[in-house]
Design an enzyme around this catalytic site. Structure first.
Site, PDB file in Angstrom:
ATOM      1  N   ASP A  53       0.843  -1.195   0.000  1.00 48.83           N
ATOM      2  CA  ASP A  53       0.000   0.000   0.000  1.00 48.83           C
ATOM      3  C   ASP A  53       0.882   1.251   0.000  1.00 48.83           C
ATOM      4  O   ASP A  53       2.035   1.210   0.404  1.00 48.83           O
ATOM      5  CB  ASP A  53      -0.877   0.037   1.262  1.00 48.83           C
TER       6      ASP A  53
HETATM    7  N1  URA Z   1      -1.259  -5.922   3.930  1.00 45.04           N
HETATM    8  C1  URA Z   1      -1.732  -4.669   3.924  1.00 45.04           C
HETATM    9  O1  URA Z   1      -2.745  -4.379   4.541  1.00 45.04           O
HETATM   10  N2  URA Z   1      -1.065  -3.729   3.242  1.00 45.04           N
HETATM   11  C2  URA Z   1       0.093  -3.983   2.582  1.00 45.04           C
HETATM   12  O2  URA Z   1       0.686  -3.076   1.984  1.00 45.04           O
HETATM   13  C3  URA Z   1       0.579  -5.292   2.591  1.00 45.04           C
HETATM   14  C4  URA Z   1      -0.112  -6.254   3.261  1.00 45.04           C
END
Ligand code: URA
Length: 251
Positions: free
Chosen positions: A107
């Site tokens: 993310d």
């Molecule tokens: N899980 C999440 O919530 N975000 C990420 O970036 C990776 C795994």
């Protein structure tokens, strides 16, 4: 490595410019193949056999590159974006001609280990849901994370879309006390990679992830010497371990 390819393609992939720039290089006699001046930039060459020189310097051709990035917050795991900076914007110009992409996504507000490569086959295998490549995350969580959460994650929790997660290992480094404004500090290892999975798993047990960082992916561990935003090429040993992992982790 491909047995034969066009000379201009090889030189473009090695950073000698665009195909038209390479055409000019060839035209002015700057390129030789096995000690003979190349006449046609479209000629076929064998990268692993032919001795190719530009202005008397040997050309070190390689098809694939593999980079470990410590992704910072605020950049997106994409090759292009109209609004945000991408992880590719963090790489040096020497990688511009390789057509690199991120293997999976973190993310925008997640930090940590991201593999970048132009090896589509390796990437595909590492991301295949059938391979169950484990990924370990460090997270800071609002709320008191406890043994009941570890048990729930080990059994599998139901996400907001009804999906039941595979068993995951929760290691509580510090069970915070929200009454004293403390966060819980945890590590979580997943064998799958659903969208926003870590955040949604904590949401499923009524808690909120406030900081997330990926520490490892299969045998690949984030180099602690890499500051956020920095990257380096994988060592030969790291690449070998990764190749083995994507081969055998089936089932
Ligand atoms: N899980 C999440 O919530 N975000 C990420 O970036 C990776 C795994």
């Amino acid at each position: 490595m491909k047995a034969t390819m066009r000379l201009d393609k090889l030189l473009a992939h090695t950073g000698y410019g665009t195909r038209s720039e390479i055409k000019l290089l060839v035209k002015r006699g700057a390129v030789s193949v096995n000690d003979k001046t190349a006449k046609d930039s479209g000629m076929q060459v064998q990268p692993d056999r032919d001795r190719i020189m530009v202005e008397g310097e040997p050309v070190a051709y390689r098809q694939f590159v593999y980079l470990m990035l410590n992704k910072p917050q605020g950049v997106v795991s994409a090759t292009e974006d109209t609004r945000d900076r991408t992880v590719l914007d963090l790489l040096g110009d020497e990688y511009a001609h390789f057509e690199i992409f991120p293997v999976g996504r973190l993310d925008k507000d997640t930090e940590g280990l991201l593999l970048l490569t132009n090896d589509g086959k390796l990437a595909h295998n590492l991301l295949s849901p059938r391979k169950h490549v484990p990924k370990t995350y460090y997270a800071e969580v609002d709320g008191a994370v406890g043994a009941d959460d570890a048990e729930a994650f080990a059994r599998g929790v139901t996400l907001d879309d009804g999906y039941v997660t595979m068993p995951a290992r929760l290691n509580i480094l510090h069970g915070g006390n929200p009454d004293q404004g403390q966060r819980s500090i945890i590590e979580l290892t997943l064998m799958e990679g659903k969208f926003h999975q870590v955040k949604r798993m904590f949401q499923a047990v009524g808690k909120k992830v406030v900081f997330l960082k990926r520490l490892s992916m299969g045998p690949l561990v984030l180099d602690p010497a890499l500051r956020t935003g920095q990257s380096r090429e994988l060592t030969a040993a790291e690449l070998e371990q990764l190749v083995q992992a994507q081969r055998w982790q089936e089932g």
